[in-house]
Design an enzyme around this catalytic site. Structure first.
Site, PDB file in Angstrom:
ATOM      1  N   CYS A 133       0.833  -1.200   0.000  1.00 33.43           N
ATOM      2  CA  CYS A 133       0.000   0.000   0.000  1.00 33.43           C
ATOM      3  C   CYS A 133       0.872   1.257   0.000  1.00 33.43           C
ATOM      4  O   CYS A 133       1.366   1.669   1.057  1.00 33.43           O
ATOM      5  CB  CYS A 133      -0.927  -0.018   1.216  1.00 33.43           C
ATOM      6  SG  CYS A 133      -2.000   1.417   1.303  1.00 33.43           S
ATOM      7  N   CYS A 136      -0.424   4.215   2.017  1.00 37.32           N
ATOM      8  CA  CYS A 136      -0.292   4.031   3.477  1.00 37.32           C
ATOM      9  C   CYS A 136       1.159   4.234   3.924  1.00 37.32           C
ATOM     10  O   CYS A 136       1.413   4.855   4.949  1.00 37.32           O
ATOM     11  CB  CYS A 136      -0.680   2.609   3.902  1.00 37.32           C
ATOM     12  SG  CYS A 136      -2.178   1.978   3.198  1.00 37.32           S
ATOM     13  N   ASP A 137       2.104   3.663   3.178  1.00 41.65           N
ATOM     14  CA  ASP A 137       3.485   3.552   3.669  1.00 41.65           C
ATOM     15  C   ASP A 137       4.500   4.425   2.937  1.00 41.65           C
ATOM     16  O   ASP A 137       5.652   4.516   3.363  1.00 41.65           O
ATOM     17  CB  ASP A 137       3.949   2.080   3.568  1.00 41.65           C
ATOM     18  CG  ASP A 137       3.084   1.162   4.419  1.00 41.65           C
ATOM     19  OD1 ASP A 137       2.558   1.642   5.445  1.00 41.65           O
ATOM     20  OD2 ASP A 137       2.927  -0.021   4.070  1.00 41.65           O
TER      21      ASP A 137
END
Ligand code: NAP
Length: 306
Positions: A133, A136-137
């Site tokens: 992701c 997200c990261d």
């Protein structure tokens, strides 16, 4: 007993739906397969994009969601759904031990799993440089070099997102053209800090404590190279957990249950929420949003029944 709603799945979508159902004073049960709530985020090292609680671990966030449900005295059942009747007005869900639960409506919030490459180092460094992701990261890799694997819309969008914050982005794709739409592919190819490795596959993800490099092989020239990266973003598709529902609930060609923002499926009284539903952005916040929307739709449906 006939419940107002049965929620299948206890990831962020299912838990948010449970909270909204209890607050709406609906009778509800949540069926969870593994006997642990949270879904995919349980294994997420750090969640930095959920508003208000930056840097929380996925496990802690799912614990908070579950505690919120428990505070509202939500009933949870552990079991795997093996059969169901969804088309009738009275919905019946059967678990693997034969136990049956009946309800006026059902929310399918069973999530999905990112497709894995199944190469050496992938599991070992998951959460330690390997991510599924980018939104997200990605921020953890600011000004660093990263690789993105895949050639679909998600891989190309991820690579564009990462190229804006990272020093260098290598895109590794197994063919010589992207599957992604032309418009975003051209945008990616015009970015100066992006190198596309066409006709190439990942042989191994290397590292010590965390990822330090990626071994890539060119399928046409058989040439092998090692690229020094600290992050590897794998975007080779996603497998929705919709398999058993396909026989009655409409899904798209990739297996996602077809439903809009109100989470309504092709069957009256049956809703799909979270990652299992057709949508553009699969994140904790959009899953939680689906849970809220699905219960709002359930309430309207129940009012219409009465
Ligand atoms: P996808 O379109 O299925 O693309 C997966 C990519 O991964 C393909 O390029 C595929 O290669 C590659 N791949 C699959 N298995 C692989 C393996 N084992 N090793 C190496 N490469 C592998 O999946 P997605 O990008 O996750 O998108 C999912 C769906 O959401 C798609 O329908 C997409 O159009 C849609 N979506 C749309 C938008 C948008 O419209 N803005 C944004 C995001 C997603 P090949 O090309 O060689 O098959």
């Amino acid at each position: 007993m006939i419940y107002d709603v049965i929620i299948i799945g206890s990831g962020p979508a299912g838990l948010a739906a449970a909270i909204y159902a209890k607050r709406a004073e609906l009778s509800v049960i949540v069926i969870e397969k593994a006997g642990i709530s949270g879904g995919q985020i349980i294994n997420t090292y750090e969640v930095d994009n959920y508003p208000g609680i930056p840097g929380i671990s996925g496990f802690d966030l799912s614990t908070k969601f579950r505690e919120h449900c428990d505070r509202l005295e939500t009933e949870f059942i552990t079991g795997e759904v093996t059969d169901f009747v969804l088309e009738d007005q009275l919905k019946v869900i059967t678990l693997e031990d034969g136990t049956k639960y009946s309800a006026k409506s059902v929310i399918i919030a069973t999530g999905g799993v990112p497709r894995h490459l199944n190469v050496e180092g992938e599991n070992k460094f998951s959460g330690l440089g390997v991510s599924y992701c980018a939104t997200c990261d990605g921020a953890f890799f600011k000004n660093k070099s990263v690789a993105v694997v895949g050639g679909g819309d998600v891989a190309v969008e991820d690579a564009i997102f990462l190229a804006r914050i990272c020093k260098q982005v290598y895109v590794i794709h197994r063919r010589d053209e992207f599957r992604a739409s032309k418009s975003i592919s051209s945008r990616l190819l015009a970015m100066e800090n992006v190198t596309v490795l066409w006709d190439s596959v990942v042989e191994m993800i290397a590292g010590e404590e965390t990822v330090t490099g990626i071994h890539v092989s060119n399928l046409k020239t058989q040439e092998n190279n090692i690229y020094p990266v600290s992050g590897v973003f794998i975007a080779v598709g996603y497998i929705p957990n919709s398999e058993i529902y396909k026989k009655v609930v409409a899904v798209d060609e990739a297996g996602y249950i077809i439903a809009g923002e109100n989470c309504e499926t092709n069957i009256p009284g049956v809703y799909a929420a979270g990652d299992v539903r057709t949508k553009d952005l699969r994140q904790i916040i959009t899953a939680a949003s689906d849970g809220a929307n699905a219960i709002t739709a359930v309430e309207k449906y129940l009012n219409h029944l009465e």
